[in-house]
Enzyme design. Structure first.
Site, short mmCIF file in Angstrom:
data_model
loop_
_atom_site.label_atom_id
_atom_site.label_comp_id
_atom_site.label_asym_id
_atom_site.label_seq_id
_atom_site.Cartn_x
_atom_site.Cartn_y
_atom_site.Cartn_z
N TYR A 1 0.31 -0.29 -14.30
CA TYR A 1 1.64 0.32 -14.28
C TYR A 1 2.54 -0.33 -15.34
O TYR A 1 2.06 -1.10 -16.16
CB TYR A 1 2.22 0.24 -12.86
CG TYR A 1 1.37 1.03 -11.88
CD1 TYR A 1 1.33 2.42 -11.93
CD2 TYR A 1 0.56 0.39 -10.95
CE1 TYR A 1 0.52 3.16 -11.07
CE2 TYR A 1 -0.26 1.11 -10.09
CZ TYR A 1 -0.27 2.50 -10.15
OH TYR A 1 -1.08 3.21 -9.30
N MET B 1 0.83 -1.21 0.00
CA MET B 1 0.00 0.00 0.00
C MET B 1 0.86 1.25 0.00
O MET B 1 1.59 1.53 0.95
CB MET B 1 -0.94 0.00 1.21
CG MET B 1 -2.12 -0.97 1.01
SD MET B 1 -3.26 -0.96 2.39
CE MET B 1 -2.29 -1.82 3.63
N THR B 2 0.76 2.00 -1.09
CA THR B 2 1.48 3.26 -1.23
C THR B 2 1.05 4.22 -0.14
O THR B 2 -0.14 4.43 0.06
CB THR B 2 1.19 3.86 -2.63
OG1 THR B 2 1.83 3.02 -3.58
CG2 THR B 2 1.71 5.28 -2.76
N GLY C 1 3.37 -6.11 -11.27
CA GLY C 1 2.97 -6.30 -12.67
C GLY C 1 1.49 -6.03 -12.88
O GLY C 1 0.92 -6.48 -13.87
N ARG D 1 2.93 -9.62 -8.85
CA ARG D 1 1.53 -9.22 -8.64
C ARG D 1 0.89 -8.89 -9.99
O ARG D 1 1.46 -8.14 -10.79
CB ARG D 1 1.45 -8.00 -7.73
CG ARG D 1 0.04 -7.75 -7.24
CD ARG D 1 0.02 -6.73 -6.13
NE ARG D 1 -0.92 -7.16 -5.11
CZ ARG D 1 -1.79 -6.35 -4.51
NH1 ARG D 1 -1.85 -5.07 -4.82
NH2 ARG D 1 -2.61 -6.80 -3.59
#
Ligand SMILES: Cc1cc2nc3c(=O)[nH]c(=O)nc-3n(C[C@H](O)[C@H](O)[C@H](O)COP(=O)(O)O)c2cc1C
Length: 368
Positions: free
Chosen positions: A174, A26-27, A170, A223
């Site tokens: 993005y 989580m950013t 992945g 991911r």
């Protein structure tokens, strides 16, 4: 409800974890100039103290000038940032936790609301991040080669610092996912192509380089998501055969664990079976998988970004699938933002003490 299978240890190569709970990446954007602070280290250490089996870090970017659109997203390169990450992993290990960084390149981005921009234009397979929306430049072969090397270097640094595994991001539209999707990859060279399998070439070269750097005994997670930020219902692989053509080559290239991102883990991937994405990925590749998406919550994370709260919900359906062997590990995101002790409460059956998720949890690093 019996949650015993959530609390069995799990071992795979370099990964040795005490239970099946994985903190989802989580950013948080609390790393000024890309350097994780002592607060960031304390935040992760607290989740390890709270008995999370494996912590996956927020996305942390590789050494490409345009890999990020946010000055406060951590780097995974450079002496200062790597020293910060050293503190993070030391803190997690000191309390018996395990952790891997989520290695990230954002690809073509929208400009960040802060107004900050990287020194050079965003880069991706083609110049756009969704059909019809250009905001950067198409990478040439030298850019691609350099990016692949930068992923490998980040993984090697993760191993050198003592992390337990690495995760390649992945998913979610993005860079790696921009190569996968024909909506963002219209290249005519070997990194493009009509099929998902052809467009997976970039991912496979990244995985091979990472494997070459870390050796055969270090666990590599990737991911993936079918959905795109511009289309939550999108399916890149429309059926199990297409999913096999997508995932098998990645397994052969060196992936140990597929982290299958869904908004709601209980949603079947294809008609005719109730298996979810992680269930299919395991069945197709024989590799370990992580499921994720609204575990223990009654609302999904896109609603969270719109400011909606989610209340705690039962784990019955999760356990039904886990007990059946659909997946090995369970990703948990938002519940851990405000409550470092979520895992311990689940293990001890203290469901009345669960906090759920409110948008206030996004604004600070909860350390107590
Ligand atoms: C604040 C926030 C930041 C996120 N940042 C990332 C990220 O950096 N990388 C990633 O792969 N997913 C990211 N996600 C998605 C989560 O990893 C997870 O898949 C999603 O929140 C669903 O899990 P949950 O329902 O348990 O929250 C983020 C989610 C939230 C809420």
């Amino acid at each position: 409800m019996n949650t015993d299978n959530l609390f069995k240890p799990f071992t795979l190569k370099s990964l040795n974890i005490k239970n099946r709970i994985v903190m989802a990446p989580m950013t948080r954007s609390f790393s000024p100039s890309g350097v994780p602070t002592a607060d960031v280290a304390a935040y992760y250490q607290k989740r390890a103290e709270g008995e999370v089996g494996l912590i996956l870090s927020e996305g942390t970017v590789i050494n490409r000038l345009s890999a990020s659109n946010d000055a406060n997203v951590p780097h995974f390169y450079g002496d200062a940032a790597l020293a910060g990450w050293q503190q993070v992993i030391n803190g997690v290990h000191a309390v018996g936790g395990a952790m891997g960084p989520q290695i990230w390149h954002m690809g073509i981005m929208d400009n960040h609301h802060s107004g900050w921009l990287p020194e050079v234009p965003f880069e991706g397979p083609s110049a756009f991040n969704r059909p019809g929306h250009e905001n950067g430049k198409a990478m040439n072969e030298a850019d691609i080669t350099d990016a692949i090397i930068a992923y490998g270097k980040a993984a090697a640094d993760a191993q050198r610092l003592g992390f337990d595994c690495v995760e390649l991001h992945g998913a979610h539209g993005y860079l790696i996912d921009q190569f996968f999707w024909d909506g963002t990859n219209n290249r005519n060279d070997i990194y493009g192509g009509k099929t998902l399998a052809e467009r997976s070439r970039f991912a496979i070269e990244v995985i091979k380089e990472v494997r070459r750097q870390v050796g055969k005994d270090f666990a590599i997670i990737i991911r993936l998501s079918q959905w795109k930020p511009s289309d939550y219902n999108y399916k890149m692989a429309a059926n199990p055969e297409e999913m096999e053509a997508w995932l098998k080559p990645m397994a052969d290239a060196g992936v140990d664990i597929f982290h299958c991102s869904q908004r709601r883990f209980w949603e079947p991937e294809f008609e005719g079976s109730d298996l979810n994405f992680a269930g299919w990925a395991k069945k197709i590749t024989g590799k370990a998988t992580i499921t994720v998406g609204s575990v223990g919550l009654n609302g999904d994370f896109m609603a969270a970004f719109a400011g909606e709260s989610s209340a705690p919900s039962s784990l019955d359906e999760l356990m039904r699938r886990m007990d059946r062997g659909d997946f090995d590990l369970v990703g948990v995101g938002r519940p851990l933002l405000a409550d470092p002790f979520w895992t311990q409460k689940i293990r001890e059956g203290r469901s009345a003490e669960l906090k759920g998720f409110t948008k206030e949890a996004l604004g600070t690093l909860v350390i107590d």
